[in-house]
Design a protein around this motif. Structure first.
Motif, mmCIF file in Angstrom:
data_model
loop_
_atom_site.group_PDB
_atom_site.id
_atom_site.type_symbol
_atom_site.label_atom_id
_atom_site.label_comp_id
_atom_site.label_asym_id
_atom_site.label_seq_id
_atom_site.Cartn_x
_atom_site.Cartn_y
_atom_site.Cartn_z
ATOM 1 N N THR A 41 6.922 12.527 3.282
ATOM 2 C CA THR A 41 7.058 12.331 1.837
ATOM 3 C C THR A 41 8.452 12.683 1.345
ATOM 4 O OG1 THR A 41 6.041 14.509 1.539
ATOM 5 C CG2 THR A 41 4.613 12.586 1.288
ATOM 6 N N ARG A 85 0.367 16.343 -0.620
ATOM 7 C CA ARG A 85 0.618 16.211 0.810
ATOM 8 C C ARG A 85 0.025 17.392 1.576
ATOM 9 N NH1 ARG A 85 7.224 16.909 0.517
ATOM 10 N NH2 ARG A 85 7.314 19.170 0.261
ATOM 11 N N GLY A 123 -2.583 9.123 5.608
ATOM 12 C CA GLY A 123 -2.426 9.931 4.402
ATOM 13 C C GLY A 123 -3.203 9.414 3.213
ATOM 14 N N GLY A 180 0.036 5.182 -0.994
ATOM 15 C CA GLY A 180 0.248 5.957 0.225
ATOM 16 C C GLY A 180 0.251 5.062 1.439
ATOM 17 N N CYS A 192 -0.333 11.855 0.678
ATOM 18 C CA CYS A 192 -0.132 11.873 2.125
ATOM 19 C C CYS A 192 -0.932 13.060 2.655
ATOM 20 C CB CYS A 192 1.358 12.000 2.450
ATOM 21 S SG CYS A 192 1.743 11.849 4.210
#
Length: 236
Positions: free
Chosen positions: A25, A13, A93, A89, A63
């Motif tokens: 997330t 992320r 992202g 995802g 993400c």
């Protein structure tokens, strides 16, 4: 009777903060742990260069909007997916990541092109991101109605960014959304884009949902259901 070993999930992320990659997330980490995953979180796609780790990773939740990934990282990701690691995802992202990499775009199969704004007379001078929030419908594809990701779901309405996606014919499209052609738009007929899709890549599975710009969209019951199911579906 011995219990099955936990599966392994890697959450990658970061990137553009406008999609709240940490908070977004974090909404799904408890779900993954409850589903039996050991979860590791990283803040750089360069973790994809770690072939040993990816070989034992069952699911990658990415993400990471925009940003860059090295050629080695993209190669590592593609290799892992082809060998059976799942990739999943939502929104930018996954569908607007690593714009500089044709190999990444080839892997995912759909790339964000735009999200049309409101019509000129509706724009607020200080509206910010909300000027891109339109009411639209996500239409479940009739041929996908029994797919485990969307089974039992009906078409649903959202007010958020509506993604126009450039895509190829290798997608398995589970849902679409149709962007209108309005008087001030330069395109002249409605455009239907995939909104939820899957993709087989070697031994691996890929899942993408384009809704998910903000936390309230992720909390929409249908969006949440689709993402949770998609995570499990994509996993090795």
């Amino acid at each position: 009777m011995p219990t099955a070993p936990p599966r392994s999930a890697l959450v990658v992320r970061g990137g553009w903060e406008g999609h709240s990659p940490v908070e977004a997330t974090d909404r799904f980490l408890p779900y993954l742990r409850d589903a039996g995953f050991d979860v590791r979180v990283e803040d750089s796609p360069e973790v994809y260069t770690d072939a040993e780790q990816l070989a034992t990773t069952d699911l990658i939740l990415q993400c990471y909007t925009m940003g860059t990934a090295s050629d080695a990282a993209v190669t590592g990701l593609r290799t892992a997916i082809a060998a059976g690691t799942g990739l999943a995802g939502w929104h930018g992202g996954i569908a607007d990541s690593f714009r500089n990499s044709a190999d990444y775009l080839h892997l995912v199969g759909g790339q964000f092109a735009c999200h049309p704004p409101k019509e000129p007379h509706e724009l607020e001078p200080d509206g910010g991101a909300a000027n891109n929030f339109l009411p639209y419908t996500v239409n479940i594809s009739p041929g996908a109605a029994d797919h485990p990701i969307v089974a039992g779901l009906e078409d649903f309405d959202l007010v958020t960014e509506q993604y126009w996606v450039l895509n190829d014919d290798y997608l398995d499209v589970l849902a679409t959304t149709t962007l209108a052609a309005r008087a001030d738009d330069p395109w002249h007929r409605p455009v239907t884009s995939p909104a939820i899709w899957t993709r087989q890549w070697g031994e691996g599975r890929i899942f993408v949902a384009t809704p998910g710009h903000s936390l309230d969209v992720l909390d929409h019951p249908s969006v949440r259901t689709v993402i949770e199911r998609g995570l499990l579906w994509a996993s090795r």
